[in-house]
Design a protein around this motif. Structure first.
Motif, PDB file in Angstrom:
ATOM      1  N   ILE A  55      26.991 -18.818 -34.320  1.00 29.18           N
ATOM      2  CA  ILE A  55      27.251 -17.857 -33.251  1.00 29.18           C
ATOM      3  C   ILE A  55      26.417 -16.600 -33.462  1.00 29.18           C
ATOM      4  O   ILE A  55      25.783 -16.075 -32.535  1.00 29.18           O
ATOM      5  CB  ILE A  55      28.751 -17.499 -33.174  1.00 29.18           C
ATOM      6  CG1 ILE A  55      29.554 -18.691 -32.655  1.00 29.18           C
ATOM      7  CG2 ILE A  55      28.976 -16.283 -32.270  1.00 29.18           C
ATOM      8  CD1 ILE A  55      31.049 -18.456 -32.583  1.00 29.18           C
ATOM      9  N   ASP A  56      26.401 -16.105 -34.688  1.00 30.33           N
ATOM     10  CA  ASP A  56      25.629 -14.897 -35.003  1.00 30.33           C
ATOM     11  C   ASP A  56      24.147 -15.090 -34.679  1.00 30.33           C
ATOM     12  O   ASP A  56      23.480 -14.160 -34.194  1.00 30.33           O
ATOM     13  CB  ASP A  56      25.797 -14.530 -36.481  1.00 30.33           C
ATOM     14  CG  ASP A  56      27.222 -14.127 -36.837  1.00 30.33           C
ATOM     15  OD1 ASP A  56      27.985 -13.766 -35.908  1.00 30.33           O
ATOM     16  OD2 ASP A  56      27.573 -14.172 -38.030  1.00 30.33           O
ATOM     17  N   SER A  57      23.640 -16.281 -34.929  1.00 32.32           N
ATOM     18  CA  SER A  57      22.227 -16.568 -34.650  1.00 32.32           C
ATOM     19  C   SER A  57      21.962 -16.559 -33.144  1.00 32.32           C
ATOM     20  O   SER A  57      20.918 -16.069 -32.685  1.00 32.32           O
ATOM     21  CB  SER A  57      21.841 -17.931 -35.233  1.00 32.32           C
ATOM     22  OG  SER A  57      21.929 -17.915 -36.647  1.00 32.32           O
ATOM     23  N   ILE A  58      22.886 -17.098 -32.370  1.00 33.56           N
ATOM     24  CA  ILE A  58      22.740 -17.095 -30.912  1.00 33.56           C
ATOM     25  C   ILE A  58      22.754 -15.664 -30.383  1.00 33.56           C
ATOM     26  O   ILE A  58      21.932 -15.276 -29.552  1.00 33.56           O
ATOM     27  CB  ILE A  58      23.845 -17.928 -30.249  1.00 33.56           C
ATOM     28  CG1 ILE A  58      23.676 -19.408 -30.605  1.00 33.56           C
ATOM     29  CG2 ILE A  58      23.825 -17.746 -28.742  1.00 33.56           C
ATOM     30  CD1 ILE A  58      24.850 -20.285 -30.185  1.00 33.56           C
ATOM     31  N   VAL A  59      23.689 -14.866 -30.874  1.00 33.19           N
ATOM     32  CA  VAL A  59      23.804 -13.476 -30.444  1.00 33.19           C
ATOM     33  C   VAL A  59      22.538 -12.705 -30.788  1.00 33.19           C
ATOM     34  O   VAL A  59      22.068 -11.869 -30.009  1.00 33.19           O
ATOM     35  CB  VAL A  59      25.039 -12.806 -31.078  1.00 33.19           C
ATOM     36  CG1 VAL A  59      25.054 -11.308 -30.802  1.00 33.19           C
ATOM     37  CG2 VAL A  59      26.329 -13.452 -30.562  1.00 33.19           C
TER      38      VAL A  59
END
Length: 509
Positions: A500-504
């Protein structure tokens, strides 16, 4: 080789005085595209998805002769963010998109690449008919003058709109840049700050209401229903809710008729089954669930009328239809219309937990059907797909190359739209008040930090899915998200949070 329609170039030799000439006898033809975008329709609200107490034969026909998806999702659990993602190919959090007031400025920057812009560049005529709720104007809109920027500035050639939703003022239709039927001697005024002196509201005059509303929905009264926001004047332009099915269907069919010889894109955005639910008399009593069920019947009829039109014009075999919903279901969303009391054994969310607004699966897992006679491999698809993927998928369908910064979150799932036996995503983000992630059958919900996590969506009788602790569910064994296995799977939980952090982080590059 792509399975959608491709015309084969045929060549023949023409002999004239011993000279040989080669001619193309056919040219590639782009398919028409119609997206039916229903409002607040839950996974279980169609007959083909197990509905009880209501029949949807027109939509069921699409499912029977097309692809019915069992793991398709709106990009977010509420309407404005979902619409933003569908039309831009970007997650709504990248623009901090939230449910908008009725007088909000246009949410989509006019410089942003959009689905209608992309299709327009490819030769399509484009239209949006129905609910908008993406803002209009620059923030201080005079509804009696030209209303822009709006849909025409982000790629649509034609628009006929409810500016926001039926439960928000202004309660007028806007066609292209103008409110229709306004009398210059009776200008309309809108305020979301304070009521107009001497103008009845749901709070001051509840006896004028056809059915009660909560405090938020108890301001301007139009057609016997109180709304969000205050309004005065513009009497000749005010809508009658019961007329929606005929007006919107007529406008859509007029656009189709006008563009029958050209490739077109129609974004048909229903108001049904959003509140306030006021189906036309033709549909009242057609379900056992009261107004909400009757609104579903009305929606089904509207769908059937538009399909009938493309069949009459003999363009159905060159038209890709996508039918879906903007988020999960809600029963009481501000009005006491007996949706809860008359529900019976019907399950709007199907087997899933939560509903509209929720981080649980029913917040975004919605019905989805693709229909294209003789062009798609029909059946039931278990593919994981998000509405954010429509942009890249449709671009691939028409062989339109996207720019590097265009539709950055959209994944090309063209084959998934056209073949029931193909796979979809492995990873998929779900937006609500928090971010969640699907990794195949695993579902991870990001914990709420620095504030109390409320278990229920206020006043909705819907579980929020909020927790101060990480949540992980194995949907292959626990479709109802009842058993949180995060503590036993810390490595996977950490990995999914990292994903999720990578997508954000993409939006920060």
């Amino acid at each position: 080789m792509k399975i959608y329609l491709r015309f084969v170039f045929s060549f023949f030799l023409v002999f004239t005085s011993c000279d040989k000439k080669v001619k193309e006898t056919t040219v590639p033809q782009k398919p028409n595209i119609i997206i039916f975008y229903v409002d607040d329709l839950g996974y279980g609200d169609l007959s083909s998805y197990g509905a009880v107490g209501v029949s949807t034969p027109n939509v069921d026909k699409l499912a029977e002769n097309g692809i019915k998806y069992t793991d398709a999702h709106s990009a977010a659990a509420t309407c404005t963010p979902s619409r933003y993602s569908l039309l831009t190919g970007q997650y709504a959090f990248r623009n901090r998109a939230r449910v908008l007031p009725g007088d909000a400025p246009l949410l989509i920057d006019t410089k942003t690449p959009t689905l209608p812009k992309m299709l327009k560049k490819a030769g399509y005529n484009t239209a949006v008919v129905g609910k908008w709720h993406l803002g209009l104007g620059n923030g201080d809109t005079n509804w009696n003058e030209e209303i822009k920027p709006g849909p025409l500035e982000i790629g649509f050639d034609y628009s006929f709109l409810l500016p926001a939703t039926g439960d928000r003022v202004p309660t007028i239709f806007v066609e292209n840049h103008r409110a229709i039927n306004l009398d210059e001697n009776d200008p309309i005024q809108i305020s979301y700050k304070k009521p107009f002196e001497g103008v009845p509201t749901g709070k001051t005059n509840p006896e004028m209401l056809r059915y009660p509303a909560d405090n938020q929905h108890s301001e301007a009264i139009v057609n016997g229903i109180s709304r969000i926001g205050n309004q005065t004047g513009g009497e000749s332009a005010l809508w009658t809710d019961e007329d929606f099915p005929y007006i919107f269907t007529e406008k859509a069919n007029q656009f189709i008729e006008k563009n029958k010889e050209n490739p077109f894109f129609l974004f048909f955005s229903f108001h049904d089954i959003h509140v306030p639910r006021l189906p036309n008399k033709q549909f009242q009593g057609k379900s056992s669930m009261g107004l909400r069920g009757d609104a579903i019947v009305q929606m089904d009829w509207m769908t059937g009328q538009i399909i009938k039109k493309i069949e009459e014009l003999n363009i159905d075999k060159n038209t890709l239809v996508i039918f879906t919903s903007d988020n999960g279901p809600v029963l009481n969303d501000g009005y006491s219309d007996k949706a809860e009391e008359l529900l019976g054994s019907h399950k709007p969310s199907g087997p899933f937990r939560g509903g509209k607004y929720s981080a649980f699966e029913a917040g975004t897992r919605v019905p989805m059907i693709t229909y294209w006679p003789e062009k798609i491999k029909k059946g039931e698809s278990k593919a994981l797909i998000s509405q954010v993927d429509y942009y890249a998928s449709l671009a691939s369908l028409i062989n339109k190359k996207l720019g590097k910064k265009e539709a950055i979150d959209s994944k090309n799932l063209e084959e998934t739209l056209l073949n029931a036996n193909t796979k979809g995503r492995k990873l998929m983000l779900e937006e609500s008040f928090t971010l969640s992630l699907r990794n195949k059958n695993y579902k991870y919900i990001t914990p709420i930090k620095n504030r109390k996590a409320n278990k229920w969506i206020y006043g909705k009788k819907i579980e929020s899915g909020a927790s101060n602790e990480p949540q992980l569910y194995d949907l292959s064994k626990d479709i109802g998200e009842e058993v949180n296995i995060a503590k036993e799977n810390k490595k996977l939980t950490k990995k999914m949070q990292s994903q999720i952090d990578s997508i954000v982080a993409i939006s920060k590059k």
